[in-house]
Design a protein around this motif. Structure first.
Motif, mmCIF file in Angstrom:
data_model
loop_
_atom_site.group_PDB
_atom_site.id
_atom_site.type_symbol
_atom_site.label_atom_id
_atom_site.label_comp_id
_atom_site.label_asym_id
_atom_site.label_seq_id
_atom_site.Cartn_x
_atom_site.Cartn_y
_atom_site.Cartn_z
ATOM 1 N N GLY A 1 1.253 -1.584 -0.228
ATOM 2 C CA GLY A 1 0.621 -0.262 -0.115
ATOM 3 C C GLY A 1 0.732 1.306 -0.147
ATOM 4 N N GLY A 2 2.061 1.518 0.909
ATOM 5 C CA GLY A 2 2.474 2.783 0.559
ATOM 6 C C GLY A 2 2.256 3.347 1.457
ATOM 7 N N VAL A 3 3.196 4.884 1.627
ATOM 8 C CA VAL A 3 2.533 6.141 2.613
ATOM 9 C C VAL A 3 2.309 6.456 1.640
ATOM 10 N N PHE A 4 1.232 7.594 1.356
ATOM 11 C CA PHE A 4 1.432 8.680 0.988
ATOM 12 C C PHE A 4 1.191 10.329 1.778
ATOM 13 N N ALA A 5 2.733 10.846 2.159
ATOM 14 C CA ALA A 5 2.666 12.548 2.351
ATOM 15 C C ALA A 5 2.068 13.690 1.748
ATOM 16 N N VAL A 6 1.592 14.631 3.300
ATOM 17 C CA VAL A 6 1.677 15.954 2.848
ATOM 18 C C VAL A 6 2.326 16.507 2.462
ATOM 19 N N ASP A 7 3.096 17.709 2.074
ATOM 20 C CA ASP A 7 4.119 18.458 2.195
ATOM 21 C C ASP A 7 4.008 19.421 3.222
ATOM 22 N N GLN A 8 3.176 19.625 4.197
ATOM 23 C CA GLN A 8 3.481 20.005 5.455
ATOM 24 C C GLN A 8 4.451 19.045 6.349
ATOM 25 N N ALA B 1 4.690 1.002 7.589
ATOM 26 C CA ALA B 1 4.749 0.641 6.011
ATOM 27 C C ALA B 1 5.873 -0.254 5.386
ATOM 28 N N LEU B 2 6.972 0.350 6.763
ATOM 29 C CA LEU B 2 8.856 -0.144 6.421
ATOM 30 C C LEU B 2 8.713 -2.390 7.130
ATOM 31 N N ASN B 3 8.146 -2.191 8.333
ATOM 32 C CA ASN B 3 7.486 -3.507 8.910
ATOM 33 C C ASN B 3 6.823 -4.096 7.948
ATOM 34 N N GLU B 4 6.085 -3.594 7.279
ATOM 35 C CA GLU B 4 5.143 -4.234 6.597
ATOM 36 C C GLU B 4 6.423 -4.967 5.516
#
Length: 191
Positions: free
Chosen positions: A136-143, A166-169
């Motif tokens: 699934g990954g990670v989506f981050a917002v700039d803030q 996510a990294l543990n997955e």
């Protein structure tokens, strides 16, 4: 030792994306993984744009992907898709270059509205390159990432928690994938 290719599709080094990727690389290195960084900003632009497969830098990048057990694909989102710099790197990877690898996307954008860029822009390309185990990954917002006065990056606790999960997955999937692969090799050797 397990290898992870970290493909960073930011065209510049000052991007907040590097805060995420540095956090991920440090986390995985502390867990005993070898990390091979493939940064679009570091590859020769002429070689990328003209697909010079004989370029030593391009050959090394492709070898790093080939030897990896997993691939992390990181990109800023521009106009509802991943960066053109990432696209030039992905265009060089052989048709089945992600086959048998665990793939973890790490994306960052100005707004959560770009969240679906991973599903609708990246995942079809990863699938076309043979990737079947896309996390699934990670989506981050700039803030969620700020620059420090010393040139580094500070991540919010929320983002650190999401990255840790996510990294543990990724680590669990790699253990599972590798155990299946070694069982298959043992079965084939017994035949």
């Amino acid at each position: 030792m397990r290898r992870i290719a970290l493909i960073v599709g930011s065209p510049t080094h000052g991007s907040r994306l590097f805060g995420m990727t540095q956090y991920a690389a440090d986390h995985l290195a502390l867990s005993g993984f070898d990390i091979d960084l493939i940064s679009a900003a570091d590859l020769p632009a002429e070689d990328l744009l003209r697909a010079h497969f004989n370029s030593p830098e391009i050959q090394q990048a492709l070898a790093n992907v080939e030897q990896a057990d997993a691939v992390i694909i990181a990109s800023p989102v521009f106009k509802a898709s991943y960066s053109g710099a990432l696209k030039t790197v992905l265009d060089l990877i052989p048709q089945k270059g992600f086959q048998g690898k665990v793939v973890l996307p790490l994306f960052i954008g100005g707004t959560i509205a770009h969240l679906l860029a991973v599903d609708y822009a990246l995942k079809p390309v990863v699938s076309a390159l043979g990737g079947t185990n896309i996390l699934g990954g990670v989506f981050a917002v700039d803030q969620w990432i700020s620059r420090t006065e010393h040139g580094g990056f500070e991540l919010t606790e929320q983002l650190k928690d999401r990255l840790d999960t996510a990294l543990n997955e990724l680590k669990l999937e790699l253990e599972h994938y590798i155990s299946i692969s070694s069982n298959e090799r043992e079965e084939q050797a017994a035949v």
